[in-house]
Write an enzyme that holds these catalytic residues in place. Structure first.
Site, PDB file in Angstrom:
ATOM      1  N   ASP A   1      64.194  22.120  93.710  1.00 47.57           N
ATOM      2  CA  ASP A   1      63.936  23.475  93.219  1.00 47.57           C
ATOM      3  C   ASP A   1      65.224  24.271  93.264  1.00 47.57           C
ATOM      4  O   ASP A   1      66.116  23.985  94.076  1.00 47.57           O
ATOM      5  CB  ASP A   1      62.859  24.155  94.068  1.00 47.57           C
ATOM      6  CG  ASP A   1      62.151  25.279  93.326  1.00 47.57           C
ATOM      7  OD1 ASP A   1      61.024  25.064  92.850  1.00 47.57           O
ATOM      8  OD2 ASP A   1      62.737  26.374  93.199  1.00 47.57           O
TER       9      ASP A   1
ATOM     10  N   ASN B   1      58.847  19.188  86.161  1.00 45.07           N
ATOM     11  CA  ASN B   1      57.951  20.344  86.135  1.00 45.07           C
ATOM     12  C   ASN B   1      58.682  21.678  86.024  1.00 45.07           C
ATOM     13  O   ASN B   1      58.106  22.665  85.555  1.00 45.07           O
ATOM     14  CB  ASN B   1      57.100  20.317  87.411  1.00 45.07           C
ATOM     15  CG  ASN B   1      56.381  21.622  87.667  1.00 45.07           C
ATOM     16  OD1 ASN B   1      55.443  21.978  86.964  1.00 45.07           O
ATOM     17  ND2 ASN B   1      56.828  22.350  88.691  1.00 45.07           N
TER      18      ASN B   1
ATOM     19  N   TYR C   1      59.769  29.571  74.561  1.00 51.44           N
ATOM     20  CA  TYR C   1      58.955  28.766  75.469  1.00 51.44           C
ATOM     21  C   TYR C   1      58.160  27.722  74.693  1.00 51.44           C
ATOM     22  O   TYR C   1      58.154  26.541  75.039  1.00 51.44           O
ATOM     23  CB  TYR C   1      58.016  29.689  76.251  1.00 51.44           C
ATOM     24  CG  TYR C   1      57.178  28.972  77.284  1.00 51.44           C
ATOM     25  CD1 TYR C   1      57.709  28.689  78.547  1.00 51.44           C
ATOM     26  CD2 TYR C   1      55.867  28.579  77.015  1.00 51.44           C
ATOM     27  CE1 TYR C   1      56.952  28.037  79.501  1.00 51.44           C
ATOM     28  CE2 TYR C   1      55.108  27.924  77.957  1.00 51.44           C
ATOM     29  CZ  TYR C   1      55.651  27.655  79.210  1.00 51.44           C
ATOM     30  OH  TYR C   1      54.896  26.998  80.156  1.00 51.44           O
TER      31      TYR C   1
ATOM     32  N   LYS D   1      58.631  23.670  74.868  1.00 48.13           N
ATOM     33  CA  LYS D   1      57.530  22.833  75.348  1.00 48.13           C
ATOM     34  C   LYS D   1      57.071  21.840  74.280  1.00 48.13           C
ATOM     35  O   LYS D   1      56.619  20.735  74.608  1.00 48.13           O
ATOM     36  CB  LYS D   1      56.373  23.705  75.829  1.00 48.13           C
ATOM     37  CG  LYS D   1      56.676  24.480  77.107  1.00 48.13           C
ATOM     38  CD  LYS D   1      56.925  23.550  78.282  1.00 48.13           C
ATOM     39  CE  LYS D   1      57.021  24.294  79.597  1.00 48.13           C
ATOM     40  NZ  LYS D   1      57.199  23.371  80.751  1.00 48.13           N
TER      41      LYS D   1
ATOM     42  N   THR E   1      49.185  30.646  89.458  1.00 49.46           N
ATOM     43  CA  THR E   1      50.459  30.505  90.163  1.00 49.46           C
ATOM     44  C   THR E   1      51.003  31.898  90.501  1.00 49.46           C
ATOM     45  O   THR E   1      50.474  32.910  90.046  1.00 49.46           O
ATOM     46  CB  THR E   1      51.477  29.769  89.274  1.00 49.46           C
ATOM     47  OG1 THR E   1      51.738  30.573  88.112  1.00 49.46           O
ATOM     48  CG2 THR E   1      50.949  28.401  88.850  1.00 49.46           C
TER      49      THR E   1
END
Length: 249
Positions: free
Chosen positions: A37, A90, A156, A160, A191
């Site tokens: 991360d 991810n 985005y 994707k 989230t």
């Protein structure tokens, strides 16, 4: 779950949300987990939570937009645990929703660098490591925005969509080498990013989900782990929507 005990998994964006839930699920199945991360505190927290539950994990700081750091993450897995069996790409970012003509070049470049280039960089270094281990599986996290339009989020959505193209291409390239590559396409997920939205914004997103709620991170993690397991041994190049029914409206 079949085939995960005593394996090694690398997960990017594992400091929160889907990534953290996936790290904890892999560890519960007996895998050692490399938590990657850009946020060191968040990543270390994930490691602490994995270890508190009896699992094995180590943290590596990674900005996936920098391919050298993706390479270093794979090297950490190999050096620490002796190899790499699975990877979950991810890590992602987004922008404030605005119409396409209002997107800045800076926002476009950063979103594409993380979401699309970052997945490519992961594949570039993960696949050789999996081949060296005798095979394995990779799951790339796309989005429902990667299989349909997403007004206001053109960088985005485009990035994707690119993740799915990368997934299908890599799957075909290595289908006969024991490396499976699949993608999941979640809808809105509960989230920290969702919690930063106003109640009105959240309600607008959830309104499009027939099941009437966001997905829990654990529900996405379950699918990711299953795709890596031997229970999905004949599945590669697949794009799995996890959308509460929104794709069939």
């Amino acid at each position: 779950m079949n085939g995960l005990t005593d394996t090694v998994t690398l997960i990017t964006g594992a400091g929160s949300g889907i990534g953290r839930a996936t790290a904890k699920r892999f560890a519960r199945e007996g895998a050692a987990v490399v938590v990657a991360d850009i946020d060191s505190d968040a990543g270390e927290t994930t490691v602490t939570q994995v270890e508190a539950a009896g699992g094995t994990a180590t943290f590596v700081k990674v900005d996936v937009a920098t391919p050298a750091e993706s390479k270093a993450a794979v090297e950490t897995a190999v050096d620490t645990y002796g190899g790499l069996d699975f990877a979950v790409n991810n890590a992602a970012t987004g922008t404030t929703p605005v119409p396409t003509p209002q997107i800045t070049e800076t926002d476009w470049d950063r979103t594409t660098a993380v979401n699309q280039k970052g997945v490519w960089a992961g594949l570039k270094h993960e696949i050789p490591a999996l081949l060296e281990s005798g095979g394995g599986a990779i799951v790339n996290v796309s989005s429902v925005a990667g299989i349909r339009g997403s007004p206001g989020r053109s960088p985005y959505s485009a990035s994707k969509h690119g993740v799915i193209g990368l997934t299908r291409t890599a799957a075909l390239e290595f289908a006969d080498d024991g490396v499976r590559v699949n993608a999941v396409c979640p809808t809105i997920v509960d989230t920290p990013a969702l919690q930063t939205m106003t109640e009105e914004e959240r309600a607008g997103l959830i309104e499009d989900v027939p099941m009437g709620r966001p997905a829990a991170p654990e529900e996405i993690a379950n699918a990711i782990v299953w795709l890596c397991s031997n229970e999905a041994s004949f599945i590669t190049g697949h794009t799995l929507p996890i959308d509460g029914g929104s794709g069939v409206q």
